[in-house]
Design an enzyme around this catalytic site. Structure first.
Site, mmCIF file in Angstrom:
data_model
loop_
_atom_site.group_PDB
_atom_site.id
_atom_site.type_symbol
_atom_site.label_atom_id
_atom_site.label_comp_id
_atom_site.label_asym_id
_atom_site.label_seq_id
_atom_site.Cartn_x
_atom_site.Cartn_y
_atom_site.Cartn_z
ATOM 1 N N GLY A 14 -6.247 6.427 6.327
ATOM 2 C CA GLY A 14 -7.188 5.786 5.408
ATOM 3 C C GLY A 14 -7.111 6.249 3.961
ATOM 4 O O GLY A 14 -8.115 6.240 3.254
ATOM 5 N N SER A 15 -5.900 6.586 3.487
ATOM 6 C CA SER A 15 -5.838 7.017 2.083
ATOM 7 C C SER A 15 -6.080 5.849 1.127
ATOM 8 O O SER A 15 -6.688 6.027 0.064
ATOM 9 C CB SER A 15 -4.515 7.720 1.771
ATOM 10 N N MET A 92 -3.179 -1.711 11.815
ATOM 11 C CA MET A 92 -1.921 -2.014 12.502
ATOM 12 C C MET A 92 -2.083 -3.041 13.631
ATOM 13 O O MET A 92 -1.591 -2.842 14.743
ATOM 14 C CB MET A 92 -1.291 -0.726 13.037
ATOM 15 N N ARG A 93 -2.788 -4.117 13.341
ATOM 16 C CA ARG A 93 -2.943 -5.191 14.317
ATOM 17 C C ARG A 93 -2.699 -6.516 13.628
ATOM 18 O O ARG A 93 -3.159 -6.716 12.491
ATOM 19 C CB ARG A 93 -4.380 -5.245 14.875
ATOM 20 N N LEU A 95 -3.629 -10.331 13.204
ATOM 21 C CA LEU A 95 -4.898 -11.036 13.399
ATOM 22 C C LEU A 95 -4.640 -12.495 13.766
ATOM 23 O O LEU A 95 -3.659 -13.104 13.326
ATOM 24 C CB LEU A 95 -5.740 -10.918 12.128
ATOM 25 N N ASN A 109 -4.398 -7.633 2.099
ATOM 26 C CA ASN A 109 -3.669 -6.579 2.823
ATOM 27 C C ASN A 109 -2.759 -5.843 1.841
ATOM 28 O O ASN A 109 -2.312 -6.419 0.852
ATOM 29 C CB ASN A 109 -2.813 -7.220 3.926
ATOM 30 N N HIS A 111 0.876 -3.658 1.616
ATOM 31 C CA HIS A 111 2.115 -3.456 2.369
ATOM 32 C C HIS A 111 3.095 -2.635 1.517
ATOM 33 O O HIS A 111 3.252 -2.908 0.323
ATOM 34 C CB HIS A 111 2.731 -4.822 2.706
ATOM 35 N N ASP A 147 2.580 -10.172 6.719
ATOM 36 C CA ASP A 147 3.075 -9.731 5.419
ATOM 37 C C ASP A 147 3.534 -10.891 4.531
ATOM 38 O O ASP A 147 4.530 -10.801 3.812
ATOM 39 C CB ASP A 147 4.212 -8.695 5.596
HETATM 40 C C1 GRF Z 1 0.163 2.200 3.759
HETATM 41 O O1 GRF Z 1 1.479 2.535 3.432
HETATM 42 C C2 GRF Z 1 -0.016 0.711 3.746
HETATM 43 O O2 GRF Z 1 0.765 0.060 2.799
HETATM 44 C C3 GRF Z 1 0.434 0.312 5.123
HETATM 45 O O3 GRF Z 1 -0.013 1.342 5.959
HETATM 46 C C4 GRF Z 1 -0.161 2.559 5.206
HETATM 47 C C5 GRF Z 1 -1.564 3.008 5.384
HETATM 48 O O4 GRF Z 1 -1.826 4.260 4.809
HETATM 49 N N1 GRF Z 1 -0.066 -0.985 5.467
HETATM 50 P P1 GRF Z 1 -3.306 4.770 4.669
HETATM 51 O O5 GRF Z 1 -3.941 4.727 6.067
HETATM 52 O O6 GRF Z 1 -4.036 3.875 3.716
HETATM 53 O O7 GRF Z 1 -3.197 6.171 4.181
#
Ligand code: GRF
Length: 196
Positions: A14-15, A92-93, A95, A109, A111, A147
């Site tokens: 969740g950064s 990571m799902r 939808l 989203n 990516h 994506d």
């Molecule tokens: C990020 O690189 C984002 O682009 C991808 O998954 C990663 C998630 O990182 N979809 P975080 O959980 O936000 O740290």
């Protein structure tokens, strides 16, 4: 300034979620992060959100019989939270069509590649192994196709000759934390303008 109530969907650390939470603390930022949902109960981001005083929900996909039922539970939680915008941040799902069509124009989203190049879950590695000289990150509208969707913001990073995969990943993440708050701001300004 009307702050658009926003839900963030995560699966892990969740950064990007944290970057959005920090940005939304600014008085003139047009979003309020009011709900964080994880499909994994051990997602580190959930504790971070809780510590920020944000409502959190764990909705584990493995407890549902189908993608559609899981997505309905997600949708219900987002609606109950009164949210009008949805940010996928390391969620990571895939939808369902029902979900993506319902939230079309309100869900985005992030990516870690310069879309449309290197879609998929291993984008940073794929770009690195392909010998790309540049990579980056993209925030785009959520559509049913993975994506894809209209691009809102993009940032490039150089891949230098001595860079290791971890170096590239770190450089991209720094840019993600910049462009995601910018993109959510653009989306919420649009949603606010559409109401006028
Ligand atoms: C990020 O690189 C984002 O682009 C991808 O998954 C990663 C998630 O990182 N979809 P975080 O959980 O936000 O740290």
């Amino acid at each position: 300034m009307n702050k658009i109530k926003t839900a963030i969907l995560i699966s892990g650390r969740g950064s990007n979620m944290s970057a959005l939470i920090e940005a939304a603390k600014e008085l003139d930022y047009p979003a309020e992060i009011s709900l964080v949902i994880s499909n994994k109960k051990d997602a580190a981001g959930i504790d971070v959100a809780k510590n920020e005083g944000i409502d959190t929900k764990i909705i584990e996909h493995k407890n549902f019989n189908s993608r559609e039922e899981f997505d309905q539970a997600l949708d219900q939680a987002i609606e109950e939270g009164g949210c009008q915008a949805v940010c996928l941040a390391g969620f990571m799902r895939l939808l369902s069509k029902e979900f993506t069509e319902k939230w079309s124009g309100q869900a985005i989203n992030i990516h870690p590649s310069l879309l449309p190049e290197f879609k998929g879950a291993t984008a940073v590695k794929d770009a690195f192994e392909a010998g790309a000289k540049k990579s980056g990150c993209t925030v785009h509208h959520l559509v049913h196709e993975m994506d894809a969707g209209k691009i809102i913001a993009q940032a490039e990073v150089d891949i230098l000759q001595n860079d290791q995969l971890e170096d590239v990943a770190a450089k991209i993440l720094i840019q993600e934390h910049k462009i995601y708050p910018e993109a959510l701001k653009i989306l919420c300004n649009q949603l606010n303008n559409a109401k006028k």
